[in-house]
Structure formats: structure tokens, C-alpha cells
Design a protein around this motif. Structure first.
Motif, PDB file in Angstrom:
ATOM      1  N   THR A  24      34.812  34.942  61.323  1.00  0.00           N
ATOM      2  CA  THR A  24      34.884  36.350  61.719  1.00  0.00           C
ATOM      3  C   THR A  24      33.802  36.749  62.721  1.00  0.00           C
ATOM      4  OG1 THR A  24      33.630  36.893  59.706  1.00  0.00           O
ATOM      5  CG2 THR A  24      36.032  37.154  59.628  1.00  0.00           C
ATOM      6  N   ARG A  25      32.933  35.822  63.078  1.00  0.00           N
ATOM      7  CA  ARG A  25      31.941  36.125  64.109  1.00  0.00           C
ATOM      8  C   ARG A  25      32.629  36.322  65.459  1.00  0.00           C
ATOM      9  NH1 ARG A  25      27.908  31.076  62.769  1.00  0.00           N
ATOM     10  NH2 ARG A  25      27.396  31.704  60.622  1.00  0.00           N
ATOM     11  N   PRO A  26      32.029  37.144  66.310  1.00  0.00           N
ATOM     12  CA  PRO A  26      32.614  37.273  67.648  1.00  0.00           C
ATOM     13  C   PRO A  26      32.464  36.012  68.480  1.00  0.00           C
ATOM     14  CG  PRO A  26      30.598  38.554  67.475  1.00  0.00           C
ATOM     15  CD  PRO A  26      30.916  38.075  66.086  1.00  0.00           C
ATOM     16  N   GLY A  27      31.410  35.219  68.198  1.00  0.00           N
ATOM     17  CA  GLY A  27      31.237  33.956  68.918  1.00  0.00           C
ATOM     18  C   GLY A  27      31.057  34.200  70.400  1.00  0.00           C
ATOM     19  N   ASN A  28      31.961  33.622  71.206  1.00  0.00           N
ATOM     20  CA  ASN A  28      31.893  33.781  72.651  1.00  0.00           C
ATOM     21  C   ASN A  28      32.138  35.237  73.018  1.00  0.00           C
ATOM     22  OD1 ASN A  28      31.968  33.563  75.397  1.00  0.00           O
ATOM     23  ND2 ASN A  28      33.931  32.479  75.485  1.00  0.00           N
ATOM     24  N   LEU A  29      31.135  35.880  73.543  1.00  0.00           N
ATOM     25  CA  LEU A  29      31.245  37.304  73.842  1.00  0.00           C
ATOM     26  C   LEU A  29      31.927  37.574  75.180  1.00  0.00           C
ATOM     27  CD1 LEU A  29      27.740  38.461  72.603  1.00  0.00           C
ATOM     28  CD2 LEU A  29      29.936  38.909  71.526  1.00  0.00           C
ATOM     29  N   ILE A  30      32.210  36.510  75.916  1.00  0.00           N
ATOM     30  CA  ILE A  30      32.887  36.686  77.191  1.00  0.00           C
ATOM     31  C   ILE A  30      34.391  36.705  76.948  1.00  0.00           C
ATOM     32  CG2 ILE A  30      33.232  35.769  79.512  1.00  0.00           C
ATOM     33  CD1 ILE A  30      30.534  34.371  79.265  1.00  0.00           C
ATOM     34  N   VAL A  31      34.936  37.900  76.834  1.00  0.00           N
ATOM     35  CA  VAL A  31      36.376  38.060  76.640  1.00  0.00           C
ATOM     36  C   VAL A  31      36.932  38.804  77.841  1.00  0.00           C
ATOM     37  CG1 VAL A  31      36.136  38.116  74.125  1.00  0.00           C
ATOM     38  CG2 VAL A  31      36.178  40.266  75.407  1.00  0.00           C
ATOM     39  N   PRO A  32      38.229  38.674  78.109  1.00  0.00           N
ATOM     40  CA  PRO A  32      38.795  39.391  79.254  1.00  0.00           C
ATOM     41  C   PRO A  32      38.619  40.895  79.098  1.00  0.00           C
ATOM     42  CG  PRO A  32      40.358  37.783  78.355  1.00  0.00           C
ATOM     43  CD  PRO A  32      39.226  37.877  77.378  1.00  0.00           C
ATOM     44  N   HIS A 229      30.021  48.639  77.340  1.00  0.00           N
ATOM     45  CA  HIS A 229      31.094  47.855  76.739  1.00  0.00           C
ATOM     46  C   HIS A 229      30.818  47.584  75.255  1.00  0.00           C
ATOM     47  CE1 HIS A 229      31.941  47.034  80.990  1.00  0.00           C
ATOM     48  NE2 HIS A 229      33.131  46.627  80.621  1.00  0.00           N
ATOM     49  N   GLY A 230      31.873  47.399  74.501  1.00  0.00           N
ATOM     50  CA  GLY A 230      31.720  47.055  73.090  1.00  0.00           C
ATOM     51  C   GLY A 230      33.037  47.069  72.333  1.00  0.00           C
ATOM     52  N   LEU A 231      33.944  47.965  72.707  1.00  0.00           N
ATOM     53  CA  LEU A 231      35.235  48.063  72.040  1.00  0.00           C
ATOM     54  C   LEU A 231      36.145  46.924  72.483  1.00  0.00           C
ATOM     55  CD1 LEU A 231      37.340  49.603  70.292  1.00  0.00           C
ATOM     56  CD2 LEU A 231      37.896  50.932  72.345  1.00  0.00           C
ATOM     57  N   TRP A 239      41.348  38.601  71.702  1.00  0.00           N
ATOM     58  CA  TRP A 239      40.523  39.789  71.840  1.00  0.00           C
ATOM     59  C   TRP A 239      40.356  40.110  73.314  1.00  0.00           C
ATOM     60  CZ3 TRP A 239      39.663  42.877  67.959  1.00  0.00           C
ATOM     61  CH2 TRP A 239      39.651  42.371  66.654  1.00  0.00           C
ATOM     62  N   ILE A 240      40.523  41.386  73.654  1.00  0.00           N
ATOM     63  CA  ILE A 240      40.309  41.843  75.016  1.00  0.00           C
ATOM     64  C   ILE A 240      39.443  43.095  74.993  1.00  0.00           C
ATOM     65  CG2 ILE A 240      42.329  40.807  76.115  1.00  0.00           C
ATOM     66  CD1 ILE A 240      43.900  43.287  75.591  1.00  0.00           C
ATOM     67  N   GLY A 241      38.544  43.187  75.954  1.00  0.00           N
ATOM     68  CA  GLY A 241      37.632  44.314  75.999  1.00  0.00           C
ATOM     69  C   GLY A 241      38.249  45.519  76.673  1.00  0.00           C
ATOM     70  N   VAL A 242      37.912  46.694  76.165  1.00  0.00           N
ATOM     71  CA  VAL A 242      38.391  47.943  76.762  1.00  0.00           C
ATOM     72  C   VAL A 242      37.302  48.468  77.695  1.00  0.00           C
ATOM     73  CG1 VAL A 242      39.194  50.277  76.331  1.00  0.00           C
ATOM     74  CG2 VAL A 242      39.789  48.442  74.735  1.00  0.00           C
ATOM     75  N   GLU A 243      37.598  48.479  78.967  1.00  0.00           N
ATOM     76  CA  GLU A 243      36.611  48.835  79.978  1.00  0.00           C
ATOM     77  C   GLU A 243      36.245  50.319  79.903  1.00  0.00           C
ATOM     78  OE1 GLU A 243      36.003  48.453  84.828  1.00  0.00           O
ATOM     79  OE2 GLU A 243      37.991  48.198  83.928  1.00  0.00           O
ATOM     80  N   PRO A 244      34.942  50.637  79.815  1.00  0.00           N
ATOM     81  CA  PRO A 244      34.549  52.054  79.869  1.00  0.00           C
ATOM     82  C   PRO A 244      34.834  52.627  81.260  1.00  0.00           C
ATOM     83  CG  PRO A 244      32.776  50.669  78.993  1.00  0.00           C
ATOM     84  CD  PRO A 244      33.788  49.752  79.601  1.00  0.00           C
ATOM     85  N   GLY A 268      46.836  49.924  66.635  1.00  0.00           N
ATOM     86  CA  GLY A 268      46.195  48.744  67.212  1.00  0.00           C
ATOM     87  C   GLY A 268      44.972  48.297  66.441  1.00  0.00           C
ATOM     88  N   GLU A 269      44.894  46.978  66.189  1.00  0.00           N
ATOM     89  CA  GLU A 269      43.702  46.415  65.550  1.00  0.00           C
ATOM     90  C   GLU A 269      42.576  46.337  66.582  1.00  0.00           C
ATOM     91  OE1 GLU A 269      44.899  43.495  61.997  1.00  0.00           O
ATOM     92  OE2 GLU A 269      45.573  42.763  63.959  1.00  0.00           O
ATOM     93  N   HIS A 270      41.379  46.648  66.137  1.00  0.00           N
ATOM     94  CA  HIS A 270      40.239  46.636  67.048  1.00  0.00           C
ATOM     95  C   HIS A 270      38.948  46.372  66.284  1.00  0.00           C
ATOM     96  CE1 HIS A 270      40.934  50.764  65.626  1.00  0.00           C
ATOM     97  NE2 HIS A 270      39.658  51.027  65.851  1.00  0.00           N
ATOM     98  N   ARG A 271      37.898  46.082  67.027  1.00  0.00           N
ATOM     99  CA  ARG A 271      36.568  45.855  66.465  1.00  0.00           C
ATOM    100  C   ARG A 271      35.540  46.280  67.500  1.00  0.00           C
ATOM    101  NH1 ARG A 271      35.883  39.181  66.959  1.00  0.00           N
ATOM    102  NH2 ARG A 271      35.635  39.151  69.235  1.00  0.00           N
TER     103      ARG A 271
END
Length: 376
Positions: A24-32, A229-231, A239-244, A268-271
Motif C-alpha cells: 500500500t506504499r506509494p513507492g515510485n512517486l513519479i506517476v503520470p 501536487h498530491g491528489l 494511479w494518475i496525478g490530478v494537476e493543480p 472515483g477512488e483516490h488517495r
């Protein structure tokens, strides 16, 4: 008070109690960074392009459960001023924050850390959180923070505008679903709660989370996420990031809207992930039914089969807390028995702690952090 992440985390290593299991760790924080989540210009919603805007909202709600809105009618000045106040709140001296901090579940306005279940959760979430109701405003505002000095004035103005925006979006949704005007008015959208989340810089963002994977249990959420960024949303198994975006609000579909639409829309599932450089502060307005509202799929959307049975909203919230926000399990408990030969899917006997009280139900997402696959 000493439990607040912002009170002790500066220049400290990540405590073991904040390290999530590997799965459940985010691990690689570089997501699209998701540039495909629709950005919907609401200034076109009142003219000849209204039908197109309605269809954009429906499509985003079906594919992602998320979209962003711009030209929404809330002034840039109010958005900036409110974020200034929220940041100022978490930058106050400890003695001022101590006045707000409480572990009493019956206190309507309180500052806490991680989640309501801090003392029982297996892993803590890397966030501090101020929460309070915003409706009815004349009753709630008396319990809001007195510091920062501008808090009550600015947040009252923002809460009024956020509720108007939410109702406007719900009217567009009802139009797209073919429901009568005002379908989501009155008791279905009566409650309004504000969660202000603060995520201090984290020494190792790859090992922890600001908020774990979940869907929101309410009707509709309006998020002011600032410029950090964070959502992240979970879509098509990634996992995809929601751009502020400047002066935009993020809108996401809650469980109740999915249920009322008979699964035509999805929650929608999110973290939330953290970062090691700067603090991130966000404000989420949760529009929700009154606790005694009867929730069920709209009759005109049922067709051959109703996916869900009728229930009181407060019962859904209790199940949500009892099952730690596990979306599949919670929704399964409210599925129509006719879909499963008389037995709702994924419906183990509910085991409520004696501590579960309706006073704890504040309509936003809250659940213990848990390793994947555990449900106790």
C-alpha cells in the motif's frame, strides 16, 4: 496536541508508525499527471452550449468520477484569501492550535491528526485535519475557530459559494440523467462539512500516505487543492496525478451519487501522497444528505433492475466507518438482494465497536489506515 504531525515532524526521520506495508506504499512517486481529466468551463453552462457541458460532466463522472471546473463563479480573490487563512491556521503557535485540538468525538469543530481512529489504527496517515460543519451557518459558525481573526468571515463566504457551486453542478447532473429539476435539493444535499487537510513536508514520501485509498461516502465533494501536487486517482488499474490548476476546483462523485444514479456514475477512488519539499494544505467541502434521508436509485434510472436497495444515509455512514472505507465491501452491503439470489455480495456481519456513535459521523471520508486485504 503533541500528536499533530506539524508539531513534531520538522527535521525528524519518518517514525515506524507511519510506514505502510509494501503493497500500500506509494513507492515510485513519479506517476503520470492526468491531463485527460476534463476541465469544464462552467461559464458555458448557461447558454447555448449547456447541453455540451452537461454531457462533459456526465462523461467525466462515468469514466473517472472526477473533473475540474473553471469559471465557476467563485472569485479568485476569495479563493486566494481562504487559502491564506487555511495556511495561517496551521502556522499558528502551538498554544493557539491546542485550543482547537480535541479527541472528543462529540465536539463538532476540532483539530486532529491522521483520522478519527488514531488510537486504534495500525498505521497513521501523514496529515493534520481541522473539520467542522457549515450548515446551518448561523448555528455552526459560533463553534468555528476564533483565530485566525479572519477565519469565520472568510470561511463563511467560501462555504456559501461552495454550496451554491455544488448545487449548480448537481442540477447539471440531474439534467444529464433525465431527472427533474431540483432532484438533488432539500434533504439529499442538506449537509455541508468542511475538512481542511494539512500535509507537512515528509522525510520519506515513498513510505507513507497523506490519505489512504478510498471513495467519498457523501453525495458530491468540492475540493480547493491549492497549487501543490498530491491528489491521485485510481483509474484503469493505475494511479494518475490530478494537476493543480489556477482558480479551479476539483469535483468528485461520492458514493450516494453513484447509488442514486444506479451505477450510471461512479465514485472515483483516490488517495493523497506527500512530498519532502513543501507543505500542502487543501480544503474539501462535502455535500451530503441529512442523516435520516432515504437513499435509493432514482426510479426513472432503474430500468430492469435496481442495483441498490433503499436505506437511511446514517446506516451507510456507520457501515463505511465499520468497514474502514473499503468501497467494494460497503457498496456490496447495500446492493439489491434480487441481484444475488437474496444475498447481498461481500456482506460479512457488521461488527460495530461500542464507540461508534452517530455523533462521530461528519460525512467526510474517515477510516483507519489498514494493510490491503484486512478488514476487522
Amino acid at each position: 496536541m503533541e500528536k499533530l504531525v506539524s508539531s513534531w515532524s520538522k527535521n525528524k526521520p519518518l517514525p515506524e508508525s507511519y510506514i505502510f506495508p509494501p503493497e500500500t506504499r506509494p513507492g515510485n512517486l513519479i506517476v503520470p499527471t492526468c491531463k485527460t481529466i476534463p476541465v469544464i468551463d462552467l461559464c458555458n453552462a448557461e447558454g447555448r452550449n449547456r447541453t455540451d457541458i452537461v454531457q462533459q460532466i456526465l462523461k467525466a463522472s462515468q469514466e473517472y468520477g472526477f473533473f475540474q471546473v473553471v469559471n465557476h463563479g467563485i472569485s479568485e480573490n476569495l479563493m486566494n484569501e481562504s487559502m491564506d487563512v487555511f495556511n495561517e491556521l496551521f502556522e499558528m503557535p502551538d498554544e493557539d492550535k491546542a485550543i482547537l485540538y480535541s479527541e472528543d468525538p462529540k465536539k463538532s469543530c476540532r483539530l486532529l491528526t491522521s483520522s478519527l481512529n488514531y488510537d486504534r489504527e495500525k498505521v497513521h496517515q501523514w496529515r493534520d485535519n481541522l473539520r467542522h460543519p457549515c450548515h446551518p451557518l448561523q448555528d455552526c459558525i459560533k463553534h468555528w475557530p476564533q483565530k485566525p481573526i479572519r477565519y469565520r468571515e472568510v470561511v463563511a463566504a467560501l462555504s456559501i459559494e461552495a454550496k451554491k457551486l455544488g448545487l449548480r453542478i448537481l442540477e447539471l447532473v440531474s439534467e444529464g440523467l433525465g431527472l427533474e429539476s431540483g432532484y438533488f435539493g432539500d434533504k439529499l444535499s442538506e449537509a455541508l462539512h468542511l475538512f481542511i487537510n494539512h500535509y507537512p513536508p515528509c522525510p520519506d514520501p515513498s513510505l507513507t500516505l497523506g490519505i489512504t485509498k478510498h471513495c467519498d461516502p457523501n453525495l458530491l465533494t468540492i475540493l480547493h487543492q491549492g497549487d501543490v501536487h498530491g491528489l491521485q486517482i485510481f483509474n484503469n488499474e493505475e494511479w494518475i496525478g490530478v494537476e493543480p490548476l489556477p482558480n479551479a476546483f476539483v469535483v468528485n462523485i461520492g458514493n450516494q451519487l453513484q447509488i442514486i444514479s444506479n451505477n450510471k456514475l461512479k465514485s472515483g477512488e483516490h488517495r493523497v501522497v506527500t512530498n519532502s519539499r513543501v507543505a500542502r494544505t487543501t480544503a474539501a467541502f462535502f455535500i451530503a444528505p441529512s442523516e435520516d434521508s432515504i437513499i435509493e436509485p432514482a426510479i426513472s434510472l432503474v430500468g430492469e433492475a435496481s442495483v441498490y436497495r433503499a436505506f437511511e444515509y446514517k446506516d451507510f455512514l456507520l457501515d463505511y466507518l465499520s468497514h474502514m472505507g473499503n468501497n467494494e465491501v460497503v457498496l456490496g452491503r447495500f446492493e439489491s438482494q434480487s441481484l444475488n439470489n437474496g444475498t447481498p455480495v461481500n456482506a460479512p456481519p457488521i461488527q460495530r465497536s461500542p464507540k461508534f456513535e452517530l455523533s462521530r459521523l461528519d460525512h467526510g471520508p474517515d477510516y483507519p489506515s489498514r494493510p490491503k486485504g484486512t478488514l476487522e
